[in-house]
Design an enzyme around this catalytic site. Sequence first.
Site, PDB file in Angstrom:
ATOM      1  N   ASN A   1      42.458  45.932  48.110  1.00  0.00           N
ATOM      2  CA  ASN A   1      42.052  45.155  49.271  1.00  0.00           C
ATOM      3  C   ASN A   1      43.191  44.967  50.279  1.00  0.00           C
ATOM      4  OD1 ASN A   1      40.588  43.506  50.897  1.00  0.00           O
ATOM      5  ND2 ASN A   1      39.879  42.164  49.246  1.00  0.00           N
TER       6      ASN A   1
ATOM      7  N   HIS B   1      30.036  33.378  41.561  1.00  0.00           N
ATOM      8  CA  HIS B   1      30.762  32.406  42.388  1.00  0.00           C
ATOM      9  C   HIS B   1      29.814  31.407  43.044  1.00  0.00           C
ATOM     10  CE1 HIS B   1      33.983  35.776  43.042  1.00  0.00           C
ATOM     11  NE2 HIS B   1      33.947  35.336  41.781  1.00  0.00           N
TER      12      HIS B   1
ATOM     13  N   GLU C   1      41.686  29.339  36.205  1.00  0.00           N
ATOM     14  CA  GLU C   1      42.249  30.655  36.482  1.00  0.00           C
ATOM     15  C   GLU C   1      43.454  30.570  37.408  1.00  0.00           C
ATOM     16  OE1 GLU C   1      39.456  33.285  38.327  1.00  0.00           O
ATOM     17  OE2 GLU C   1      41.012  34.627  39.025  1.00  0.00           O
TER      18      GLU C   1
ATOM     19  N   ARG D   1      43.085  38.130  32.695  1.00  0.00           N
ATOM     20  CA  ARG D   1      42.205  38.382  33.848  1.00  0.00           C
ATOM     21  C   ARG D   1      42.559  39.666  34.570  1.00  0.00           C
ATOM     22  NH1 ARG D   1      38.139  37.399  36.260  1.00  0.00           N
ATOM     23  NH2 ARG D   1      38.876  36.624  38.257  1.00  0.00           N
TER      24      ARG D   1
ATOM     25  N   ASP E   1      35.661  43.207  45.978  1.00  0.00           N
ATOM     26  CA  ASP E   1      36.479  44.360  46.351  1.00  0.00           C
ATOM     27  C   ASP E   1      36.742  45.284  45.179  1.00  0.00           C
ATOM     28  OD1 ASP E   1      38.007  41.656  46.366  1.00  0.00           O
ATOM     29  OD2 ASP E   1      39.445  43.076  45.519  1.00  0.00           O
TER      30      ASP E   1
HETATM   31  O1  KDG Z   1      41.317  41.090  46.840  1.00  0.00           O
HETATM   32  C1  KDG Z   1      41.674  39.841  46.290  1.00  0.00           C
HETATM   33  C2  KDG Z   1      40.467  39.263  45.579  1.00  0.00           C
HETATM   34  O2  KDG Z   1      40.015  40.178  44.646  1.00  0.00           O
HETATM   35  C3  KDG Z   1      40.785  37.965  44.843  1.00  0.00           C
HETATM   36  O3  KDG Z   1      41.233  37.005  45.763  1.00  0.00           O
HETATM   37  C4  KDG Z   1      39.548  37.480  44.141  1.00  0.00           C
HETATM   38  O4  KDG Z   1      40.849  35.820  42.999  1.00  0.00           O
HETATM   39  C5  KDG Z   1      39.856  36.532  43.026  1.00  0.00           C
HETATM   40  C6  KDG Z   1      38.927  36.492  41.890  1.00  0.00           C
HETATM   41  O5  KDG Z   1      39.223  35.750  40.944  1.00  0.00           O
HETATM   42  O6  KDG Z   1      37.903  37.209  41.929  1.00  0.00           O
HETATM   43 MG    MG Z   2      41.133  34.982  41.029  1.00  0.00          MG
END
Ligand code: KDG
Ligand code: MG
Length: 401
Positions: A38, A123, A235, A282, A315
């Site tokens: 990204n 989300h 996270e 993660r 992404d």
């Molecule tokens: O490109 C960056 C995103 O993938 C990120 O900010 C998303 O933190 C993220 C997540 O936990 O999916």
């Molecule tokens: Mg994240």
Amino acid sequence: MKITDIKVIITCPGRNFVLVKILTDEPGLYGVGDATLNGRELSVATTITDHLKPLLLGKDPDQIEDIWQYIYRGTYWRGGPVLMTALAGIDIALWDIKGKKAGLPVYSLLGGKCRHGALCYTHSSGEDFEAVADSIRRNIERGFKAVRAQVGLKGEGLKGNYGLRYSHLNKSTYPEEQVWEPGPYLRTIPKLFEYLRAKFGEDIELLHDAHERCTPIEAGRLLKELEPYKLFYLEDPLRPEHKESFRRIRGYSTTPIAMGELFTSKWDCLTLITEQLIDYVRCTVTHIGGITEAKKISAISEAFHVKMAFQGPPDVSPIGHAANVHLNLAIPNFGIQEWTFHEEVVREVITGGPIYEDGYLSLLDIPGIGCDINEEAAEKYPYKRAYLPTCRRLDGSVQDW
Ligand code: KDG
Ligand code: MG
């Protein structure tokens, strides 16, 4: 068998993706991969086209491990998001070829299914608690058993917070700039989860992404104050540079910790796993070097009671999401899979991928990774420069987005 060509397809069906297609000398046998990074898409594309492709033409695509070692350490420069995303795209395509040649889905090559489906979360976000709750309610109605909750930080001149809607395609040529302060954030998040638990009880699993924004003592406070609300995990409490600080925050709370989306190798994760400083890894299969590296991290983690929670944001393309689920189905220490639905326009370019049903992800029992790239459709959506948002404190200093 020999690699005869490697195509890099940069396409922008709603957001940019970098896709890889590895062709072989066996008629009709090719593999597809995801090398999307990204905001750095062109860097990865040229790394593959101009630097790695000349080294790989003529090689046997069956030799996945040797190719991985050759690219990772055989060519001297190693690690980092650009090279490891390029390597991931190649690696996923090679596993696709291997599965197609064997007539087996990749999860079968990895040892076969340990489970019929992968528990997933999606989300929820909103500018205030009510809006977050409405979003969670809609996701529960869609069958989700787990939801990540993020909320805006109104007032005090703050603009945005991680996890609210942000455009991957900024209209301007510069990143959207957010303004964030730890005080309002640390005061708001425990109240959000107190509100959500009062609203939904404990049946729904709730997660939160601190997105690498806290200092160690701030993270310790957040972990402690979230303890009564029994999150599935918090996270990215710390920046990836502060791995040693996980020793400090680990003792504050029984709130499970997840970390890893910014890691780009098994060595980045190692201390956190072997010292059990986290509960979930993660890492992102498309940034860690692909299926080959992700399966090794899973195996190391299994020995230390650490589970896998591969990153799965918008992404990561359906090809990357498919790689996630092949691993999810085959590894014994699977934890949970992040899942975001791609828009229909993405599915016009990339077909196949995981199937969502009632809170779980599964895959069709077809050879390889189970995705394909419609190159004609991809050409309809040319690359558009776009950035991730950035962030500053009220005093104007840089803040981790
Ligand atoms: O490109 C960056 C995103 O993938 C990120 O900010 C998303 O933190 C993220 C997540 O936990 O999916
Ligand atoms: Mg994240």
